[in-house]
Design a protein around this motif. Sequence first.
Motif, PDB file in Angstrom:
ATOM      1  N   PHE A  31       0.849  -1.247  -0.080  1.00 39.31           N
ATOM      2  CA  PHE A  31       0.105  -0.079   0.146  1.00 39.31           C
ATOM      3  C   PHE A  31       0.751   1.030   0.037  1.00 39.31           C
ATOM      4  CE2 PHE A  31      -2.882  -3.272   2.191  1.00 39.31           C
ATOM      5  CZ  PHE A  31      -3.886  -3.017   1.443  1.00 39.31           C
ATOM      6  N   VAL A  32       0.335   2.331  -0.715  1.00 35.31           N
ATOM      7  CA  VAL A  32       1.028   3.493  -0.526  1.00 35.31           C
ATOM      8  C   VAL A  32       0.271   4.207   0.896  1.00 35.31           C
ATOM      9  CG1 VAL A  32       1.467   5.723  -1.568  1.00 35.31           C
ATOM     10  CG2 VAL A  32       1.398   3.657  -2.847  1.00 35.31           C
ATOM     11  N   GLU A  33       1.099   4.489   1.712  1.00 32.90           N
ATOM     12  CA  GLU A  33       0.642   4.818   3.036  1.00 32.90           C
ATOM     13  C   GLU A  33       0.719   6.280   2.978  1.00 32.90           C
ATOM     14  OE1 GLU A  33       2.314   2.618   6.160  1.00 32.90           O
ATOM     15  OE2 GLU A  33       1.264   3.847   7.644  1.00 32.90           O
ATOM     16  N   MET A  34      -0.488   6.865   3.572  1.00 31.66           N
ATOM     17  CA  MET A  34      -0.161   8.305   3.544  1.00 31.66           C
ATOM     18  C   MET A  34      -0.896   8.813   5.242  1.00 31.66           C
ATOM     19  SD  MET A  34      -3.266   9.770   1.491  1.00 31.66           S
ATOM     20  CE  MET A  34      -3.905  11.250   2.436  1.00 31.66           C
ATOM     21  N   PHE A  35      -0.622   9.965   5.789  1.00 29.36           N
ATOM     22  CA  PHE A  35      -1.341  10.109   7.078  1.00 29.36           C
ATOM     23  C   PHE A  35      -2.316  11.204   6.998  1.00 29.36           C
ATOM     24  CE2 PHE A  35       2.549   7.812   7.952  1.00 29.36           C
ATOM     25  CZ  PHE A  35       2.112   7.163   8.992  1.00 29.36           C
ATOM     26  N   GLY A  36      -3.333  11.057   7.473  1.00 30.16           N
ATOM     27  CA  GLY A  36      -4.249  11.885   7.397  1.00 30.16           C
ATOM     28  C   GLY A  36      -4.993  12.237   8.525  1.00 30.16           C
ATOM     29  N   ARG A  37      -5.594  13.376   9.067  1.00 31.53           N
ATOM     30  CA  ARG A  37      -6.031  13.580  10.239  1.00 31.53           C
ATOM     31  C   ARG A  37      -7.662  13.038  10.287  1.00 31.53           C
ATOM     32  NH1 ARG A  37      -6.261  19.417  13.199  1.00 31.53           N
ATOM     33  NH2 ARG A  37      -4.121  18.770  13.993  1.00 31.53           N
ATOM     34  N   MET A  38      -7.946  12.678  11.395  1.00 32.62           N
ATOM     35  CA  MET A  38      -9.458  12.219  11.358  1.00 32.62           C
ATOM     36  C   MET A  38     -10.470  13.527  11.424  1.00 32.62           C
ATOM     37  SD  MET A  38     -10.327  10.161  14.705  1.00 32.62           S
ATOM     38  CE  MET A  38     -11.749   9.329  15.032  1.00 32.62           C
ATOM     39  N   LYS A  39     -11.320  13.322  10.851  1.00 31.87           N
ATOM     40  CA  LYS A  39     -12.293  14.561  10.427  1.00 31.87           C
ATOM     41  C   LYS A  39     -13.665  14.326  11.255  1.00 31.87           C
ATOM     42  CE  LYS A  39     -12.016  13.401   6.265  1.00 31.87           C
ATOM     43  NZ  LYS A  39     -12.341  12.966   4.630  1.00 31.87           N
ATOM     44  N   VAL A  40     -14.202  15.730  11.278  1.00 30.71           N
ATOM     45  CA  VAL A  40     -15.655  15.501  11.407  1.00 30.71           C
ATOM     46  C   VAL A  40     -16.607  15.706  10.216  1.00 30.71           C
ATOM     47  CG1 VAL A  40     -17.573  16.775  12.840  1.00 30.71           C
ATOM     48  CG2 VAL A  40     -15.316  16.620  13.621  1.00 30.71           C
ATOM     49  N   VAL A  41     -17.249  14.684   9.768  1.00 28.36           N
ATOM     50  CA  VAL A  41     -17.802  14.722   8.649  1.00 28.36           C
ATOM     51  C   VAL A  41     -19.420  15.142   8.990  1.00 28.36           C
ATOM     52  CG1 VAL A  41     -18.768  13.419   6.742  1.00 28.36           C
ATOM     53  CG2 VAL A  41     -16.576  12.987   7.554  1.00 28.36           C
ATOM     54  N   ASP A  42     -20.070  15.987   8.390  1.00 27.77           N
ATOM     55  CA  ASP A  42     -21.468  16.333   8.803  1.00 27.77           C
ATOM     56  C   ASP A  42     -22.314  15.710   8.044  1.00 27.77           C
ATOM     57  OD1 ASP A  42     -22.273  18.703  10.617  1.00 27.77           O
ATOM     58  OD2 ASP A  42     -20.366  19.509   9.467  1.00 27.77           O
ATOM     59  N   LEU A  43     -23.593  15.202   8.548  1.00 22.02           N
ATOM     60  CA  LEU A  43     -24.562  14.783   7.867  1.00 22.02           C
ATOM     61  C   LEU A  43     -25.724  15.704   8.264  1.00 22.02           C
ATOM     62  CD1 LEU A  43     -25.876  12.321   6.520  1.00 22.02           C
ATOM     63  CD2 LEU A  43     -26.496  11.651   8.957  1.00 22.02           C
ATOM     64  N   PRO A  44     -26.019  16.561   7.226  1.00 20.95           N
ATOM     65  CA  PRO A  44     -27.083  17.577   7.399  1.00 20.95           C
ATOM     66  C   PRO A  44     -28.270  16.954   7.591  1.00 20.95           C
ATOM     67  CG  PRO A  44     -25.994  17.722   5.075  1.00 20.95           C
ATOM     68  CD  PRO A  44     -25.500  16.491   5.778  1.00 20.95           C
ATOM     69  N   VAL A  45     -29.291  17.454   7.941  1.00 23.73           N
ATOM     70  CA  VAL A  45     -30.592  16.663   8.338  1.00 23.73           C
ATOM     71  C   VAL A  45     -31.524  16.861   7.046  1.00 23.73           C
ATOM     72  CG1 VAL A  45     -32.835  17.254   9.420  1.00 23.73           C
ATOM     73  CG2 VAL A  45     -30.786  17.360  10.765  1.00 23.73           C
ATOM     74  N   SER A  46     -31.033  17.628   6.150  1.00 27.73           N
ATOM     75  CA  SER A  46     -32.064  17.416   4.827  1.00 27.73           C
ATOM     76  C   SER A  46     -31.307  16.298   3.888  1.00 27.73           C
ATOM     77  CB  SER A  46     -31.649  18.814   4.096  1.00 27.73           C
ATOM     78  OG  SER A  46     -30.307  19.282   3.996  1.00 27.73           O
ATOM     79  N   ALA A  47     -30.164  15.763   4.267  1.00 26.27           N
ATOM     80  CA  ALA A  47     -29.478  14.887   3.184  1.00 26.27           C
ATOM     81  C   ALA A  47     -30.418  13.851   2.591  1.00 26.27           C
ATOM     82  CB  ALA A  47     -28.482  14.146   4.105  1.00 26.27           C
TER      83      ALA A  47
END
Lengths: 677, 351
Positions: B91-107
């Motif tokens: 695998f090509v490894e990379m580092f990423g920060r954990m995120k807060v993903v929004d789930l809008p009520v209207s989705a």
Amino acid sequence: MTPFSQCESKEKSGPVPLLKDRPKNVSKAAPPRSYRFPFVAVIGQEKVKKALLLNLVNPKIGGVLLAGEKGTAKSTLVRSLNQVANEMKVVELPLNATEDRVIGSIDIEKTVAGGKRSFESGILKKADGNILYIDEVNLLSEHIVNSILEVAASGVNRVEREGISCEHDSKFVLIGTMNPEEGFLRSQFLDRFGIYVEVGGSKNLAERKEVIRRRLAFESGPAEFAGKWETEAAELRNQVLDAQKKLPLVKISESILKLTADIVNEACCAGNRAELVMIETARALAACDGRQNINIADIKEAAEYALPHRKREKPEEPESREDEQEPSQEENDDQNQEPDDEQPDDQEDGGAEEPENQQQEQPPETEADPPAESDDDESPEPEEQEPDLSEIMDQIDAIGRTFIVRNLNIKAIDRKKRKGDGKRIKTKTDAKKGQYIKSMIPQHKINDLAFDATLRAAAPFQSVREKNGLAVSIRSEDIREKLREKRTGSTIVFVVDASGSMGAKKRMETVKGAVVSLLTDAYQKRDRVGLISFRKKEAEVLLNITRSVDMAQKCLRDLPTGGKTPLAAGLLKGYEVIKNEQRKNEDLLPILVLVSDGRTNAALMDGDPFSEAKEIGQRISAAGIQTIVVDTEVDFIKLGLAKELAACMNARYYRIEDLAADVLADAVRDLSNASSF
Amino acid sequence: MKNNNIVYPFTGIIGQEQMKKALILNVINPLLGGVLIRGEKGTAKSTAVRALADLLPTRSQVEGCAFGCDPREPANMCSDCLSKYESNGTFVEMFGRMKVVDLPVSATEDRVVGTLDIEYAIKKGEKKFEPGILAQANRNILYVDEVNLLDDHIVDVLLDSAAMGVNTIEREGVSYSHPARFILVGTMNPEEGDLRPQLLDRFGMVVDVIGERDTARRIEVIRNRLEYENNKEMFSNKFIDDQQDLRERILKAKKLLPKVQFGDDMLEMAAKISIELDVDGHRADIAMIKTAMTIAAFKGLTAVSSADMQEAAELVLPHRMRRTPFEEGIFNFSKVEQIINEVGSARDDAI
């Protein structure tokens, strides 16, 4: 395969980013199977495990429904069934499934590239010869349920849609899990599950500790954990295989057949499926035990699995329908209607004219009240009724017995599109859910393409258009959108009589029980509710229209009874609340539920209180608001006032004791087949 | 203004300790099952969740994978990564920060679970799966503001994947499944209606927040807020050290977590509490132990104590006390304390 060559059997492959680029064998190993919690490591739940294994041994049992509280390893067990099954695999039907993926649909890729319409099979094809698993099966949308029912009955999936016509075999073991809190299944669907097991958590301390321990061990190293249980799993696999081999040898004796029939008869089960399932289950049990004959213990055990969801209360009136083999929807609904047409109780006519007779037991606060207020009377058995002091003051009754509410047959009356997501009523919808009814020319940005219609629209111009290497050239003017239909929750306003008369003889307790049952029903159907009570001089909005059925229940619990009966005021308030709400949301589908015995003794103006109530009732009916009258009259002599009012309001009329669903799970019955409102 | 994107620093939130603790514990141990924050308007619920983003650790992920699979965790890989892993691909490894993903009520449902890329299908004649919000949420925090207003069918699909950590899609000609393990964080105002019990149970913990009642602290809250609005950059600079400290504590706790042990008596406590309080199923027991382990790790300890169990019980039990959709569970915390003391002292005697 079928004689229809259009049905190509094609292994579905997983996408991202391009479906066709992926090697076919990869997708089959869908989610990492080997890292699931091992079937054999689940503690307790012996009955569930056995039910699942019996189905592996003998698929003719026809599947199992697991019902129970949350967090009891229901889904874990089903999903891990692959580990012990030898040939069958678990095919999951997720709640988000669209109809085209379930039944199969036109293959967009092939159609566009090759210019030839071809069929892409769906989940029902995948499930053929396998296990079809539906988690949260009681939340599955109605139209998907209908397609599955049809196929489960015939074993064949016939596709007639989007210009495709073909069929293929689809024989599967149907497994469902559900939490009954979220609503129940209608009886027809229920019956499709061969056997039924109720699941509960363990109450044993040592077991519970082991549950935690294993779960944590699994989470910290799924692969190692699964590895530890592999030998045990393999052993179980062999046992299943063994039993499968023995199954054809198991003989069924005449006496066993007779015993089965007797047991089923005793349980008042509808149809003959119960017997068949019991015999098949008993065969599997015997095979598991290595025997070639079925013994009485097998039959008894089989009954425990096969009967709970089919058992019915003893029918009160002899319903001598020939042989309800397939209780069809229409038939059930017919039965449903009966009480509306005629009230079996013959008392109403005689009783209507003589309210005077009923004064025997006067609630003490009635000095100023006209006679209609009182309601207790010569009941058949003389019971001691202390006209206790509590009736002078307000009293708060507990909530009485609750039950599953019968189908109230509410129907959308207009053809407006409604946006919403309740389950009670089918209406046209713009949102991309529900059953594809027909196609239309899109008015806005398209997001729900009707591919068949689009192709059809584009077809005539193919010979003259530039195709850029594609077989079909589609222009924006060809695009068609799907028009779908789904259920909308309604807005139900309860208008509850809380006057002094309701306080007597624990009647309010019964009423509260009934209203809570209706509220539970409303919750399961995702309706919005409001609550109005009327007593003393006025009507009071206890709860404005809300989705929070919970709050409604709290209000109801604290609702005191006492005082006069201003019925007209109650109705008027209900009308106002609905009108107000309609101003905010014109798509609203309002229903007013009046819970009262129809007796009234307080008018809004100076006039006869009852005719005033009738007048307002007529106004409500004229405004297109659907109404249901729940008659709380339980007295020996019936005045039938509520019935009179109901007729006047064009309302559906139920006596309070008729509200309970007669057959176990008929609460959520198919409304689409209901006869006209 | 250039500093518009600066979020309010987590450590700058005054009070609301329980809420902050719950959020941090979930970051330390993503398997705790998320948190539901209930409370009136203006109690820093959303602020806290959004502020969490700044504290989230970086982690290794497979480059180019739409689901951000962990290259070392085959159990939770998408089918692409798994087949690569099993065929010993690198695998090509990379580092990423954990995120807060929004789930809008209207989705809409198709946006949440993912769907067929219609345009691509028509124009190119090929099917392409368009990943939805659940794909983005894998290994991240899925945040639903006003979670009680979420459409019912969205709740259903959410429940499905929250339970299994897998999102299975069968729609619009697409048949696919991918990992969707996320920390579900919801905020809601109970006045607007309640949450379905089934969804409620999916939250590992529930925290009820109330506005600060103490005048002096209220003033402090206002002052901080005004200062932040006035100059976000300057305000958050004040908290740089605090933020860094907390980040390090979280990392340390994360490392310590696998070493945390629990005694048999702790298991007994959890099981006994659940039996006595008559909670549904086994989720509460498991959540209690896991939370207590995480609390111990956050404290820098490697053994779970009775005190940790008590803290865990406070977070994990309140919402699991109801038996039917309406029946209100009376959360009798003294009972919990009593059991913890009983079992705890029995152990002391044994020693």
